[in-house]
Design an enzyme around this catalytic site. Sequence first.
Site, PDB file in Angstrom:
ATOM      1  N   SER A  12      37.440  37.304  34.596  1.00  0.00           N
ATOM      2  CA  SER A  12      36.701  38.804  34.367  1.00  0.00           C
ATOM      3  C   SER A  12      36.508  38.835  32.826  1.00  0.00           C
ATOM      4  CB  SER A  12      36.967  39.997  34.985  1.00  0.00           C
ATOM      5  OG  SER A  12      36.952  39.956  36.553  1.00  0.00           O
ATOM      6  N   ARG A  16      33.123  38.512  29.856  1.00  0.00           N
ATOM      7  CA  ARG A  16      32.677  39.464  29.135  1.00  0.00           C
ATOM      8  C   ARG A  16      33.116  39.431  27.583  1.00  0.00           C
ATOM      9  NH1 ARG A  16      33.841  40.956  34.202  1.00  0.00           N
ATOM     10  NH2 ARG A  16      33.193  42.783  35.092  1.00  0.00           N
ATOM     11  N   ASP A 309      40.050  40.459  45.048  1.00  0.00           N
ATOM     12  CA  ASP A 309      40.174  38.997  45.078  1.00  0.00           C
ATOM     13  C   ASP A 309      41.446  38.480  45.610  1.00  0.00           C
ATOM     14  OD1 ASP A 309      37.421  38.873  44.120  1.00  0.00           O
ATOM     15  OD2 ASP A 309      38.131  38.784  42.005  1.00  0.00           O
ATOM     16  N   LYS A 336      31.876  37.368  49.507  1.00  0.00           N
ATOM     17  CA  LYS A 336      32.507  36.902  48.248  1.00  0.00           C
ATOM     18  C   LYS A 336      31.888  35.168  48.322  1.00  0.00           C
ATOM     19  CE  LYS A 336      34.336  40.411  46.591  1.00  0.00           C
ATOM     20  NZ  LYS A 336      33.918  40.899  45.372  1.00  0.00           N
ATOM     21  N   ARG A 340      35.171  35.846  53.466  1.00  0.00           N
ATOM     22  CA  ARG A 340      36.697  35.426  53.495  1.00  0.00           C
ATOM     23  C   ARG A 340      37.283  35.854  54.685  1.00  0.00           C
ATOM     24  NH1 ARG A 340      37.246  36.145  46.767  1.00  0.00           N
ATOM     25  NH2 ARG A 340      36.670  34.393  46.478  1.00  0.00           N
TER      26      ARG A 340
HETATM   27  C1  S3P Z   1      34.365  40.798  39.221  1.00  0.00           C
HETATM   28  C2  S3P Z   1      34.179  41.675  40.186  1.00  0.00           C
HETATM   29  C3  S3P Z   1      34.555  41.507  41.736  1.00  0.00           C
HETATM   30  C4  S3P Z   1      35.302  40.170  41.845  1.00  0.00           C
HETATM   31  C5  S3P Z   1      34.744  39.197  41.118  1.00  0.00           C
HETATM   32  C6  S3P Z   1      34.695  39.484  39.753  1.00  0.00           C
HETATM   33  C7  S3P Z   1      33.950  40.926  37.841  1.00  0.00           C
HETATM   34  O1  S3P Z   1      33.212  41.419  42.255  1.00  0.00           O
HETATM   35  O2  S3P Z   1      35.352  40.001  43.217  1.00  0.00           O
HETATM   36  O3  S3P Z   1      35.675  37.990  41.211  1.00  0.00           O
HETATM   37  O4  S3P Z   1      34.310  40.106  36.975  1.00  0.00           O
HETATM   38  O5  S3P Z   1      33.151  42.024  37.543  1.00  0.00           O
HETATM   39  P1  S3P Z   1      32.368  42.625  42.851  1.00  0.00           P
HETATM   40  O6  S3P Z   1      31.931  43.409  41.678  1.00  0.00           O
HETATM   41  O7  S3P Z   1      31.376  42.070  43.847  1.00  0.00           O
HETATM   42  O8  S3P Z   1      33.577  43.526  43.662  1.00  0.00           O
END
Ligand code: S3P
Length: 434
Positions: A12, A16, A309, A336, A340
């Site tokens: 994540s 970003r 996750d 997802k 899952r």
């Molecule tokens: C993420 C947010 C989550 C997560 C994904 C990464 C992110 O998804 O499951 O692996 O980097 O903002 P959701 O926003 O759909 O919950």
Amino acid sequence: MRGEICVPGDKSISHRALIFAALAIGESRISGMLEGEDVLATAGALRAMGATIERQSDGEWRVHGVGVGGLLQPAGALDMGNSGTSTRLLMGLVASHGISATFIGDSSLSRRPMERVTAPLSAMGADFTVSPGTTLPIMMRGLCPAVPIRYRLPVASAQVKSAILLAGLNTPGVTTIVEPVPTRDHTERMLRGFGAPIEITEENGERIIRLQGECDLAPQSLEVPGDPSSAAFFIVAALIVAGSDLTIGNVGMNDTRTGLITVLRSMGGSIEELNRREVGGEPVADLRVRHSALRGTSVDPALAPSMIDEFPALFVAASVAQGRTITSGLEELRVKESDRLSVMAAALKIAGADVAETPDGLTIDGTGGEPLRGTPADGEPCVTHLDHRIAMSMAVAGLFSRNGVAIDDTRPIATSFPTFMPLLNQATSQGSTA
Ligand code: S3P
């Protein structure tokens, strides 16, 4: 599972870091970047829209940004591969630029719902042509200047929140998000780090995020901490494999991400935090994890966003715990990289676990510390459906099984954790020499 390992950079945060660096004016340096396929998809798309992004050496990257509002029209379709985060965040970015873009992806991504981002971004003025079910391929045209909105998140999703904030960056006025349930806050932390005027308050138990648009971002040098979602597989492996004593270095401990550790501790897991510190504006620690007798638990659905996750890994731990584990409130897991709930239920059943699927969770009766049977000699392999976390979770299940677990396809692991297999071999061979 013995010795010391470090997991790669947070997925994540890596996405970003690239995006904000691409919007800053001047050169940013990023270290510890995750070089998984998902993050490379983000880098490729940002390059296609004008940013200069160069890999210097392992995990060391340099980015020359174009400035907020400076993205260019990409020449071809943006291929997002398997990455929902790339798709949703970059749609936010395009929404407030006067450019158009086409987003495509693999068969897993092309089934995932995009209405959750196209709805708020349409309200800001972007225009979308979508495939049936609001899925990819999607063509979109941004609007500049876009219209600032106040948006209450209908699903707890950091991707949706981030998409709107990214659109808000190049939008005049104040874009406001109301978050009834907190989700990972890396976008907010990084916006502040790059100098954006962002204000976060709490009203009636809800988080209110306000971003003043049309600001400049200042280039940064930043270090990406290790990914707690990747550490999760090693935490569970060390807890369930007898004789384990594993230290996992440099793990992100942002409390919007640590629900799994809370739950595993409540199940009796020995997870010790060492050397707590800050890396790149995020809390980090080394985790010492020792083999533990786990007890089943009822997981509080309120913890779900902070471990969204990590459920596939938790389901593996529950399969060998003493007693019953009940999870609920997990409808989001069905959208997802794969469904899952049903995919993990099917895979764990193949491996010999006692699992029942409900509409919003799994109920698992553990073996009480006995290894799973594993894949029967004449059995079919577990089907991963292009989902990296299914493949890694079932690899961990295989470590604590009599027959081992067969998995149909390990290639998806490269989307988030290309060094998973070598690290697993390292941790297990350190065990055999210890
Ligand atoms: C993420 C947010 C989550 C997560 C994904 C990464 C992110 O998804 O499951 O692996 O980097 O903002 P959701 O926003 O759909 O919950």
